[in-house]
Design an enzyme around this catalytic site. Structure first.
Site, short mmCIF file in Angstrom:
data_model
loop_
_atom_site.label_atom_id
_atom_site.label_comp_id
_atom_site.label_asym_id
_atom_site.label_seq_id
_atom_site.Cartn_x
_atom_site.Cartn_y
_atom_site.Cartn_z
N HIS A 122 68.59 13.49 -5.48
CA HIS A 122 68.65 14.66 -5.19
C HIS A 122 69.93 15.60 -5.94
CE1 HIS A 122 68.76 18.62 -2.95
NE2 HIS A 122 70.03 18.61 -2.59
N HIS A 163 64.73 21.70 7.02
CA HIS A 163 65.62 21.98 5.75
C HIS A 163 64.40 23.21 5.09
CE1 HIS A 163 67.50 21.68 1.87
NE2 HIS A 163 68.55 21.36 2.66
N ASP A 217 75.66 23.12 2.70
CA ASP A 217 74.81 23.11 3.84
C ASP A 217 74.84 21.80 4.66
OD1 ASP A 217 73.37 22.63 1.66
OD2 ASP A 217 71.56 22.87 2.55
#
Lengths: 304, 304
Positions: free
Chosen positions: B142, B270, B66
């Site tokens: 992340h 997001h 994404d």
């Protein structure tokens, strides 16, 4: 049985003028057979209310980006949306490698299984057969390995002539055999020929998808008598030289394919970004094959 | 100097509700610095009239689809639209391999050169410096290698106080030296201190882009005093556990980052596909940091 195609993209190499690169959703009996999957295909599916969860099969014609760059995004979304049923993907050698590389580096392990079948761009092959249809590859000529896809409805069983069955008192348990073509012999030994008790079912409908390709008679026999023929028509015929050079087809040529292969209906698409409006392309095709339509985003065509 | 950001995508993992996954076009002095490039980014650029030909730099934060699946399509379109000037791409290890593999199998040889610089997700590095700005990576946490990007306007030269220069008859040829901070000594030997002839230029403006990351104080010092801070805010704080599990941030936490780092303005984006409307997210963030905006598709925010 539902047999219809919804156009998700009609543009060639780049998105432009609200036209997206190639993808089509074929709905056969409420299962989606996705043909090509350009960047933005999942967004187009949302826009035109094509349910991604109903996709069971994906067919990729070739590895030019405008035909497959939306695939990995779609696969990820299916995964994130909870898909667990397997997905069959048909496409050229290396497609699986590309998918695996991208999913690998994103550390994504799909919750469902991909069953990949490599297509062969040199000879036609039946790559899928189920209760509704068979799918064959159509070898095309486009520089890199490329196939179209021919979707053929399964031939249905013969139809019973009810009055005759009643007239001759034929027991119900013989009906299935009759549908399959058997004759009937009564307890007294009288033989009733199948043709007197049944009639043939309709000719199976077919959808032939031909993108991308130069005009090439090699595939004409395979796609003959299509109920609906989709054929790329990247350029007007005044750009024939460019079409030959880039191994594409002109609108005029696409119409000639429809005439020579005796198609019932022609859809044209894969339009060059140089055409802001498409009137000239449809006019050119219709001058040769009147039953032509533009395969535009959001339009649904019945295969009938 | 123009310094503004146009949002091309505000969605997290999947496109939904007309929200596209992440991409932003930063316009600095009429050059586009593209930050992340989800599937559909080139379509969003067409929609919001961001000129792809003006892109000189592309920054990819990490290899979740994404954030980068629109890149190869964009690169192809630039090529097909005649680009010849080089393009600098900054991103994680393996991004170049993915690009090369896909261009290779499509037999595309770009007409322009890609200058790729691999980012390091462990320590901040200045990865670009030109007359307008410097760009630093921001190490984020992340799961997979991920960096944000800090865009800092270059400190401008000191401003001349014209009345003083005229009053002391300072020759024009000394102006550049004065702007750079030099004192002036007259032919008679009189020394004029720089501070009496010039004043300091404005504090350079900064744009800090932080996506994707869990809440993590490690990067707070680096992004302190941002003119505009973009921070991901995937969930509401009632989903904190899920945010921690998936290494994302809640709207409340994003606002706390803005408070603790003394940002002037906060943009959040997001957004998870579970939120059809975003009112609760913006309300939650504003309860902690009032000067918060939703980074929605098509919106342009001045960095000022």
């Amino acid at each position: 049985m539902k047999f219809e195609v919804t156009i998700l993209g009609s543009s060639s190499a780049t998105p432009i003028y609200n036209r997206n690169p190639t993808s089509q959703a074929l709905n056969i009996n409420e299962r989606i057979y996705l043909i090509d999957c350009a960047e933005g295909t999942q967004q187009q599916m949302l826009k035109f209310d094509v349910k991604a969860s109903r996709i069971d099969f994906i067919f990729i014609s070739h590895l030019h980006g405008d035909h497959y760059l939306g695939l990995v995004g779609l696969l990820s979304s299916l995964h994130l949306n909870g898909r667990i049923k397997p997905l069959k993907i048909f496409g050229p050698k290396h497609l699986k490698e590309i998918i695996d590389l991208q999913l690998g580096y994103s550390e994504t392990e799909l919750k469902y299984k991909i069953e990949f079948r490599e297509t062969n761009h040199l000879i036609p092959e039946v790559i899928l057969e189920n209760q509704d249809i068979t799918v064959e590859t159509i070898p095309l000529e486009h520089g890199i390995a490329c196939t179209g896809f021919l979707f053929k409805e399964k031939k249905r069983l013969r139809k019973l002539i009810k009055e005759k069955l009643e007239q001759y008192n034929i027991p119900v348990e013989y009906y299935t055999a009759l549908k399959k073509g058997a004759d009937y012999t009564s307890p007294k030994g009288e033989v009733y020929k199948n043709e007197s008790l049944t009639f043939d079912s309709a000719v199976p409908k077919t959808y032939a998808y031909c993108s991308d390709t130069c005009y090439n008679e090699k595939y004409f026999e395979q796609i003959s008598n299509s109920t609906v023929l989709y054929h790329e028509a990247t350029f007007l015929n005044n750009m024939l030289e460019r079409a030959i050079e880039t191994q594409h087809t002109t609108a005029l040529q696409a119409a000639e394919v429809a005439v020579k292969t005796n198609a019932k209906k022609l859809l044209i698409g894969h339009f060059s970004a140089r055409y802001k409006t498409l009137n000239e392309l449809i006019d050119e095709a219709r001058s040769v094959f009147p039953n032509t339509e533009l395969a535009l985003e959001g339009k649904t065509f019945l295969i009938e």
